[in-house]
Design a protein around this motif. Structure first.
Motif, PDB file in Angstrom:
ATOM      1  N   ILE A  55       0.858  -1.192   0.000  1.00 38.30           N
ATOM      2  CA  ILE A  55       0.000   0.000   0.000  1.00 38.30           C
ATOM      3  C   ILE A  55       0.889   1.235   0.000  1.00 38.30           C
ATOM      4  CG2 ILE A  55      -1.813   1.293   1.187  1.00 38.30           C
ATOM      5  CD1 ILE A  55      -2.473  -1.297   2.727  1.00 38.30           C
ATOM      6  N   LEU A  56       0.541   2.204  -0.836  1.00 34.25           N
ATOM      7  CA  LEU A  56       1.133   3.534  -0.761  1.00 34.25           C
ATOM      8  C   LEU A  56       0.057   4.466  -0.237  1.00 34.25           C
ATOM      9  CD1 LEU A  56       3.236   5.743  -1.264  1.00 34.25           C
ATOM     10  CD2 LEU A  56       2.405   5.866  -3.639  1.00 34.25           C
ATOM     11  N   PHE A  57       0.250   5.000   0.951  1.00 28.67           N
ATOM     12  CA  PHE A  57      -0.699   5.942   1.537  1.00 28.67           C
ATOM     13  C   PHE A  57      -0.448   7.341   0.987  1.00 28.67           C
ATOM     14  CE2 PHE A  57      -0.716   2.449   4.532  1.00 28.67           C
ATOM     15  CZ  PHE A  57      -2.055   2.346   4.884  1.00 28.67           C
ATOM     16  N   GLU A  58      -1.466   8.163   1.032  1.00 30.24           N
ATOM     17  CA  GLU A  58      -1.351   9.522   0.491  1.00 30.24           C
ATOM     18  C   GLU A  58      -0.325  10.352   1.255  1.00 30.24           C
ATOM     19  OE1 GLU A  58      -5.122  11.423   0.141  1.00 30.24           O
ATOM     20  OE2 GLU A  58      -5.834  10.083  -1.455  1.00 30.24           O
ATOM     21  N   ASN A  59      -0.046  10.006   2.513  1.00 28.74           N
ATOM     22  CA  ASN A  59       0.948  10.742   3.284  1.00 28.74           C
ATOM     23  C   ASN A  59       2.374  10.274   3.010  1.00 28.74           C
ATOM     24  OD1 ASN A  59       1.059   8.291   4.626  1.00 28.74           O
ATOM     25  ND2 ASN A  59       0.123   9.038   6.511  1.00 28.74           N
ATOM     26  N   GLY A  60       2.527   9.326   2.066  1.00 26.18           N
ATOM     27  CA  GLY A  60       3.857   8.859   1.698  1.00 26.18           C
ATOM     28  C   GLY A  60       4.326   7.614   2.407  1.00 26.18           C
ATOM     29  N   VAL A  61       3.580   7.143   3.400  1.00 28.39           N
ATOM     30  CA  VAL A  61       3.949   5.913   4.106  1.00 28.39           C
ATOM     31  C   VAL A  61       3.726   4.718   3.176  1.00 28.39           C
ATOM     32  CG1 VAL A  61       3.381   4.383   6.037  1.00 28.39           C
ATOM     33  CG2 VAL A  61       3.440   6.858   6.383  1.00 28.39           C
ATOM     34  N   VAL A  62       4.677   3.777   3.182  1.00 32.38           N
ATOM     35  CA  VAL A  62       4.579   2.555   2.390  1.00 32.38           C
ATOM     36  C   VAL A  62       4.375   1.367   3.323  1.00 32.38           C
ATOM     37  CG1 VAL A  62       5.832   0.964   0.868  1.00 32.38           C
ATOM     38  CG2 VAL A  62       5.960   3.437   0.478  1.00 32.38           C
ATOM     39  N   PHE A  63       3.419   0.521   2.990  1.00 28.97           N
ATOM     40  CA  PHE A  63       3.135  -0.692   3.759  1.00 28.97           C
ATOM     41  C   PHE A  63       3.465  -1.912   2.920  1.00 28.97           C
ATOM     42  CE2 PHE A  63       0.229  -4.268   4.285  1.00 28.97           C
ATOM     43  CZ  PHE A  63       0.340  -4.563   5.628  1.00 28.97           C
ATOM     44  N   ASN A  64       4.176  -2.862   3.524  1.00 25.22           N
ATOM     45  CA  ASN A  64       4.421  -4.168   2.914  1.00 25.22           C
ATOM     46  C   ASN A  64       3.960  -5.248   3.884  1.00 25.22           C
ATOM     47  OD1 ASN A  64       5.982  -3.791   0.316  1.00 25.22           O
ATOM     48  ND2 ASN A  64       7.209  -2.552   1.713  1.00 25.22           N
ATOM     49  N   GLY A  65       3.106  -6.164   3.409  1.00 27.90           N
ATOM     50  CA  GLY A  65       2.604  -7.229   4.262  1.00 27.90           C
ATOM     51  C   GLY A  65       2.785  -8.586   3.629  1.00 27.90           C
ATOM     52  N   THR A  66       3.102  -9.583   4.462  1.00 30.63           N
ATOM     53  CA  THR A  66       3.215 -10.965   4.016  1.00 30.63           C
ATOM     54  C   THR A  66       2.428 -11.853   4.966  1.00 30.63           C
ATOM     55  OG1 THR A  66       5.437 -10.589   3.118  1.00 30.63           O
ATOM     56  CG2 THR A  66       4.785 -12.874   3.492  1.00 30.63           C
ATOM     57  N   TRP A  67       1.542 -12.657   4.384  1.00 27.23           N
ATOM     58  CA  TRP A  67       0.759 -13.623   5.144  1.00 27.23           C
ATOM     59  C   TRP A  67       1.011 -15.007   4.552  1.00 27.23           C
ATOM     60  CZ3 TRP A  67      -0.748  -8.896   3.543  1.00 27.23           C
ATOM     61  CH2 TRP A  67      -1.286  -8.004   4.486  1.00 27.23           C
ATOM     62  N   CYS A  68       1.515 -15.931   5.357  1.00 26.65           N
ATOM     63  CA  CYS A  68       1.723 -17.301   4.901  1.00 26.65           C
ATOM     64  C   CYS A  68       1.247 -18.252   5.990  1.00 26.65           C
ATOM     65  CB  CYS A  68       3.193 -17.569   4.570  1.00 26.65           C
ATOM     66  SG  CYS A  68       3.474 -19.232   3.891  1.00 26.65           S
ATOM     67  N   PHE A  69       0.438 -19.225   5.622  1.00 23.23           N
ATOM     68  CA  PHE A  69      -0.171 -20.121   6.592  1.00 23.23           C
ATOM     69  C   PHE A  69       0.291 -21.566   6.427  1.00 23.23           C
ATOM     70  CE2 PHE A  69      -2.980 -16.493   5.884  1.00 23.23           C
ATOM     71  CZ  PHE A  69      -3.039 -15.991   7.166  1.00 23.23           C
ATOM     72  N   THR A  70       1.486 -21.729   5.834  1.00 23.66           N
ATOM     73  CA  THR A  70       2.041 -23.071   5.665  1.00 23.66           C
ATOM     74  C   THR A  70       3.535 -23.116   5.994  1.00 23.66           C
ATOM     75  OG1 THR A  70       2.414 -22.644   3.307  1.00 23.66           O
ATOM     76  CG2 THR A  70       0.336 -23.724   3.909  1.00 23.66           C
ATOM     77  N   VAL A  71       3.998 -22.237   6.879  1.00 24.66           N
ATOM     78  CA  VAL A  71       5.408 -22.292   7.267  1.00 24.66           C
ATOM     79  C   VAL A  71       5.623 -23.474   8.210  1.00 24.66           C
ATOM     80  CG1 VAL A  71       5.719 -19.810   6.977  1.00 24.66           C
ATOM     81  CG2 VAL A  71       5.147 -20.733   9.241  1.00 24.66           C
ATOM     82  N   ALA A  72       6.886 -23.829   8.419  1.00 26.52           N
ATOM     83  CA  ALA A  72       7.221 -24.954   9.291  1.00 26.52           C
ATOM     84  C   ALA A  72       6.926 -24.621  10.755  1.00 26.52           C
ATOM     85  CB  ALA A  72       8.700 -25.303   9.131  1.00 26.52           C
ATOM     86  N   GLU A  73       6.646 -25.652  11.525  1.00 23.57           N
ATOM     87  CA  GLU A  73       6.485 -25.477  12.966  1.00 23.57           C
ATOM     88  C   GLU A  73       7.748 -24.830  13.531  1.00 23.57           C
ATOM     89  OE1 GLU A  73       3.963 -26.045  14.939  1.00 23.57           O
ATOM     90  OE2 GLU A  73       2.597 -27.095  13.575  1.00 23.57           O
TER      91      GLU A  73
END
Length: 325
Positions: free
Chosen positions: A224-242
């Motif tokens: 996401i690029l917010f109008e105030n210039g902040v950048v968001f990066n998200g990662t969701w993974c539901f199959t990583v190792a225990e």
């Protein structure tokens, strides 16, 4: 209207502790009736929680003259129809997240609220929890200077303790839940980003079903690029190792970093190598602070803590991250 007298549609697991008891604990609020299609389970819930009435038909609950507000806690598939029916009956609605199956359905709910002139709030309840209010306060006070970017990682093994347990795992059915565990957990996180940083300039994402063990995406990335210039990066993974699970949101500023989990109880600030930690007690009923605000809003004593229009933006992010356009 001096008191909000609630009816719950969908008195399943989420209402047992997280939300249900709170309706009798906040000021000027009481739980009058509950509904579940299984009459035996509806009656059992009412008996265990001391609720005066129960129904197995949602329309009967909605049209009960004693009830003046509706809480919808069904799986997302039913959110749109029940919300619109309740709004048409003149009953304000508090609906669980995700708001609907997709943004188009959410838009129809917003339109109905506006057309009928009836109040609609969405259960992005982390907005009112002390931990996230603290984070917002730190951002607003520029404790870490100007915000540069946000890095969020929600990594879980297939048998994760943060996933709500239900008799039937409807979250893995895209026709009922919308899109797997991402659609169940990410609304909390994405709504907070909107709450913290405001209007969006642009967004995109990638979604994959890597394991092929369920008919839903199990890896999603979003930007996401917010109008105030902040950048968001998200990662969701539901199959990583225990043992490789991770729940962290890092907000980087020009003078330091704020770090916190979405399902934990600490906020950390790191500035010039010095770390400061704030600890928060677990809430007995995680939705109680939000329900208190919704009651005040329905009684015309406060603003809407999360409007349908705000929640629609979260739905647009969910759709955008998973469309792979």
């Amino acid at each position: 209207m001096n008191e909000i007298k609630w009816g719950i549609i969908g008195c399943g697991d989420v209402t047992e502790v997280k939300s249900g008891p709170a309706f009798n604990k906040v000021p000027n609020s009481s739980l009058v009736a509950v509904m579940r299609r299984d009459a035996v389970k509806a009656a059992d819930y009412a008996q265990r929680h001391g609720v005066p009435k129960w129904y197995s038909d949602a329309s009967e609950l909605i049209n009960d003259p004693e009830i003046n507000a509706i809480y919808i806690a069904t799986p997302p598939l039913q959110h749109e129809a029940y919300t619109i029916e309740a709004l048409a009956a003149g009953k304000p609605v508090y609906v669980e997240k995700p708001m609907a199956l997709n943004a188009a359905a959410a838009q129809r709910m917003v339109n109905a609220a506006n057309n009928y002139g009836v109040k609609l709030s969405v259960a992005h309840y982390r907005r009112e929890q002390p931990l996230f209010l603290k984070v917002k306060s730190l951002i607003d006070k520029h404790i870490i200077g100007d915000i540069r970017f946000v890095d969020l990682r929600m990594l879980q093994p297939q048998k994760s303790k943060v996933i709500a347990k239900t008799a039937y795992n409807w979250r893995m059915d895209p026709n009922i839940g919308g899109g797997g565990l991402f659609h169940d957990l990410a609304p909390h996180q994405l709504d907070l980003m909107l709450y913290f940083f405001g209007a969006i300039n642009s967004f995109s994402g990638i979604a994959l079903n890597q394991s092929k063990q369920q008919p839903v995406d199990d890896l999603v990335t979003g930007r996401i690029l917010f109008e105030n210039g902040v950048v968001f990066n998200g990662t969701w993974c539901f199959t990583v190792a225990e043992g490789q699970q991770m729940d962290v949101c890092d907000i980087y500023g020009s003078k330091g970093k704020i770090s916190f989990p979405m399902f934990g109880h600490q906020v950390k600030i790191i500035r010039t190598g010095v770390e400061e930690q704030f600890d928060f007690l677990p809430l007995a009923h995680v939705e109680q602070p939000m329900i208190e605000k919704v009651v005040a809003y329905f009684l015309n004593k406060s603003k809407n803590p999360c409007s349908g229009e705000e929640a629609l933006k979260t739905m647009e992010l969910l759709d955008g991250f998973t469309s792979n356009f």
